[in-house]
Enzyme design. Structure first.
Site, PDB file in Angstrom:
ATOM      1  N   THR A 157      30.256   7.450 -32.155  1.00 41.17           N
ATOM      2  CA  THR A 157      31.288   6.895 -31.281  1.00 41.17           C
ATOM      3  C   THR A 157      32.674   7.096 -31.878  1.00 41.17           C
ATOM      4  O   THR A 157      33.606   7.524 -31.199  1.00 41.17           O
ATOM      5  CB  THR A 157      30.994   5.393 -31.047  1.00 41.17           C
ATOM      6  N   ALA A 192      24.387  10.604 -36.668  1.00 38.74           N
ATOM      7  CA  ALA A 192      23.218  10.825 -37.523  1.00 38.74           C
ATOM      8  C   ALA A 192      22.008   9.989 -37.140  1.00 38.74           C
ATOM      9  O   ALA A 192      20.872  10.429 -37.309  1.00 38.74           O
ATOM     10  CB  ALA A 192      23.592  10.554 -38.979  1.00 38.74           C
ATOM     11  N   HIS A 193      22.210   8.775 -36.627  1.00 40.27           N
ATOM     12  CA  HIS A 193      21.035   7.930 -36.374  1.00 40.27           C
ATOM     13  C   HIS A 193      20.244   8.424 -35.161  1.00 40.27           C
ATOM     14  O   HIS A 193      19.148   7.939 -34.911  1.00 40.27           O
ATOM     15  CB  HIS A 193      21.415   6.452 -36.249  1.00 40.27           C
ATOM     16  N   GLN A 199      22.992  14.118 -28.643  1.00 41.99           N
ATOM     17  CA  GLN A 199      21.578  14.151 -28.276  1.00 41.99           C
ATOM     18  C   GLN A 199      20.858  15.410 -28.737  1.00 41.99           C
ATOM     19  O   GLN A 199      19.633  15.455 -28.741  1.00 41.99           O
ATOM     20  CB  GLN A 199      21.428  14.008 -26.751  1.00 41.99           C
ATOM     21  N   CYS A 203      21.235  -4.882 -14.093  1.00 35.50           N
ATOM     22  CA  CYS A 203      20.570  -6.108 -14.538  1.00 35.50           C
ATOM     23  C   CYS A 203      19.827  -5.909 -15.859  1.00 35.50           C
ATOM     24  O   CYS A 203      19.088  -6.779 -16.290  1.00 35.50           O
ATOM     25  CB  CYS A 203      19.573  -6.639 -13.514  1.00 35.50           C
TER      26      CYS A 203
END
Lengths: 459, 459
Positions: free
Chosen positions: B70, B195-196, B177, B320
């Protein structure tokens, strides 16, 4: 190797290591997810936030985790300034803040804000009255560190917070150097800190914004960390950071007494063991593990290499160290000698024998550097003939001061010498040399190719 | 527990865990320091940068490590826009980018920039011609993901990069991705990743800025990571992240074939096993491990809880879910059904038996949710008398569509029914239901307390 640079980064605390390993297994999933792994991660994050808040002395919903102490400061300063934009565009910082604060202030200035930098005493401490004098009707925020990162001097945070509170101005405290030793006292409004300073892993800072403080996070945000720290949460590191904070706090009372005694040995004995040394920072109001001194006629980088060879990891605020040509802004603001600067910051657990060995090794290390540079002996008697102008243009710190010292014995009492230098450190170090030597510094003036610094011989 | 949410976060790769432990011992010190620990940390960081650059296909000095994917996107978008401010203040993104890109675009708009959002096909893919049409003389930057995070559709990055290159506009690729599967092809200018997503630890993103691309990092900076990512470097996590990238790349060729076959099973068999399901995303041009489908008359959150109880961790783009009342912007932009949405993203190493068990469990889980909600059976015959207006005001997704379906058998062919709803998801799901059922969607109009959606029965 004796690691004496805890103020830069502390090695990972054993408790943090254990917590990290456990949380890598249980806390890797997205805490926003509804499935079991997500709920486990969320529980770990919530528990870490509660524990961190307890250690800081705030509410859990006032505290967010950031990717570093630097980012906590950047976010905190920008958000507090934006939150009070309607009050005004004035920021107060001390002259000895960490670079993350000063960089934030520079960006604010470049965007049209105005910044007051509160000066410090020769000890590195600000006066509450300095902050009082700086406050204006349009002051949006004041920033003060809890303790200085280069010289260890603790700041009168509670008094400054009270001065700010009376004026209705929030105070952001940069607690990076002190949070491991205890909570920050006083009525501060925001607080930033950095986990790798207290034995947590890198990658974790924390930002506290007290309820009621106007705050508007800047830049793109997301739903994580109350909209104040975007990006996937680093839960294993957060868990480890908080575990480490609790562990060092449990040892803080005992370790602070022990380290204070060890740094006191250095404060007292270095000036006896090494000629022409200035120990800087407040002798009493200081962090337990930090002591800083400057050695006349010594190049900081060379001394660091000598000490590294002897097995000691220390840092330096001298120019020419770590690729910068300007001396530390902290030493500059204090008006103390910057050349041959050594900061010793002991991590908890430092053995007394290591400090003794450091004291045993230091004198020869300093003498060796001085010899290489051709520095005058402490009790200089041999003198070249008087040369009223010393041309040190193109020479870097500490050479200009060494050249000055070499000619000085030949200058008659009452006579003056002019040192020509284009080195930024000379502006700080020539006046500092005069103060150490009891000579009169007459001032500087522009000269061809650099600056001329004039010194009158008093005795 | 079968963890099928790799697109959110992958568990730590065993190689990353080993690398992390080793680097916690050797890489905790400040890499800017001159002593041995600092030099060791610097060497680890340099080596990690070289290895990451090789995996990306760029020069080491073009790549910096950030605290998350991010943050890499935020920094990359803001820096590229600022670097080309003199060209103009126009940004192009696709309508299906990750929220970090869309949040950056919103901030840019709030500062006076203009943003074009390129639409996607029903598969989730953009057209290169869509980017060509969006380009303007004042376009500073275009952004496109390498593959979509919610439906797995891969984007025509090389073609879009060529379109941008011809116009002299840099393209930033969000490769979050796909980077674990291989380098991003084509002449892109900037690249961000996380990286995660590839089995590295949280706390590490990477940002690549090709030489020659104008870039001006925004906000306070420091001397670390080329002035593009301030704050103490997280070297242990960086080392682990890069070790993991190399490890998953080594397995990528084999694992991509294997996972593609497993997701193909889901693509083909879910519509046979479960009535009224729409599998979304491109059937061919897609990530190996991701498959997404939506189940009519199903509430996403309840289905996720059912699957969690059965031991499956999946995510959903339905409204929701995770506390948001609006359906996924990706499904919305694709114009596909959003209710009862399930994203399955398999981590490398997923066992075929787990996928088979998922396929065995899913039909009853969906049927159970539908039963609870009183949804019509797939081959509905029992019908209530025709009610030309369905009042679903105050009812949340998927109830409005369920109410529509209930009355529909009673509507004569050629007749219309109006559904009154104040739920945002109805705007997406009623047209999607019409498409799935071969009925005609007539459009929407404002109505008291919400919106009226009109549907004509064709057969």
């Amino acid at each position: 190797m004796a690691y004496f640079d805890a103020a830069s980064a502390a090695p990972l605390h054993p408790v943090a290591r254990q917590a990290l390993l456990a949380a890598l297994d249980d806390g890797w999933a997205d805490p926003a997810r509804l499935y079991r792994e997500g709920r486990k991660a969320r529980m770990l994050l919530d528990a870490a936030r509660e524990a961190a808040a307890e250690a800081v002395g705030c509410r859990a919903d006032e505290l967010v985790f950031t990717p570093s102490g630097t980012r906590a400061v950047h976010t905190g300063v920008a958000g507090a300034l934006a939150g009070r934009r309607r009050v005004g565009r004035h920021l107060i910082v001390s002259a000895v803040e960490h670079s993350s604060v000063l960089h934030s202030a520079e960006v604010f200035e470049s965007e049209g804000g105005s910044v007051t930098r509160v000066p410090v005493h020769r000890t590195g401490a600000v006066s509450p009255s300095g902050y009082a004098a700086a406050l204006r009707a349009d002051t949006a925020l004041a920033v003060l560190q809890s303790a200085n990162h280069e010289v260890g001097t603790t700041q009168p945070v509670a008094e400054v917070a009270e001065v700010c509170r009376s004026a209705g101005v929030p105070l952001l405290v940069d607690a990076a150097q002190s949070l491991g030793w205890g909570p920050v006292e006083g009525g501060w409004s925001l607080l930033a800190a950095s986990a790798h300073k207290w034995g947590g892993p890198p990658g974790v800072g924390l930002l506290v914004v007290r309820k009621g403080v106007r705050f508007a996070a800047q830049g793109p945000a997301d739903e994580r960390e109350s909209g104040r720290a975007p990006g996937f949460e680093n839960i294993p590191a957060v868990v480890a950071a908080v575990a480490s904070l609790r562990a060092v706090r449990a040892e803080a009372a005992r370790e602070s007494v022990r380290l204070r005694e060890l740094t006191e040995r250095i404060r007292v004995r270095v000036p006896r063991l090494v000629p022409d040394v200035e120990v800087v920072g407040d002798p009493e109001r200081r962090l337990p593990g930090t002591v800083t001194f400057s050695c006349l006629y010594v190049d900081g980088e060379t001394l660091l290499h000598e000490l590294d060879r002897e097995g000691f990891a220390v840092s330096s605020g001298s120019s020419c160290t770590s690729g910068t040509l300007t001396p530390s802004h902290v030493l500059k603001a204090m008006g103390v000698l910057s050349e041959g600067n050594v900061r010793v910051s002991l991590p908890p657990g430092t053995a007394a024998e290591d400090v003794e060995r450091f004291l045993a090794v230091l004198p020869d290390a300093v003498a060796g550097v001085r010899e290489k540079l051709g520095a005058p002996a402490a009790a200089a008697t041999a003198a070249e003939p008087a040369a009223l102008v010393v041309d040190a243009l193109g020479k870097r710190c500490p050479v200009p001061v060494i050249e000055l010292a070499k000619v000085f014995p030949g200058v008659p009492v009452g006579g003056t010498v002019r040192v020509l230098s284009d080195d930024e450190a000379a502006r700080l170090d020539i006046p500092a040399w005069c103060e150490m030597r009891g000579q009169e510094y007459l001032g500087e003036e522009p000269a061809e190719g650099g600056t001329a610094y004039s010194v009158r011989r008093l005795g």
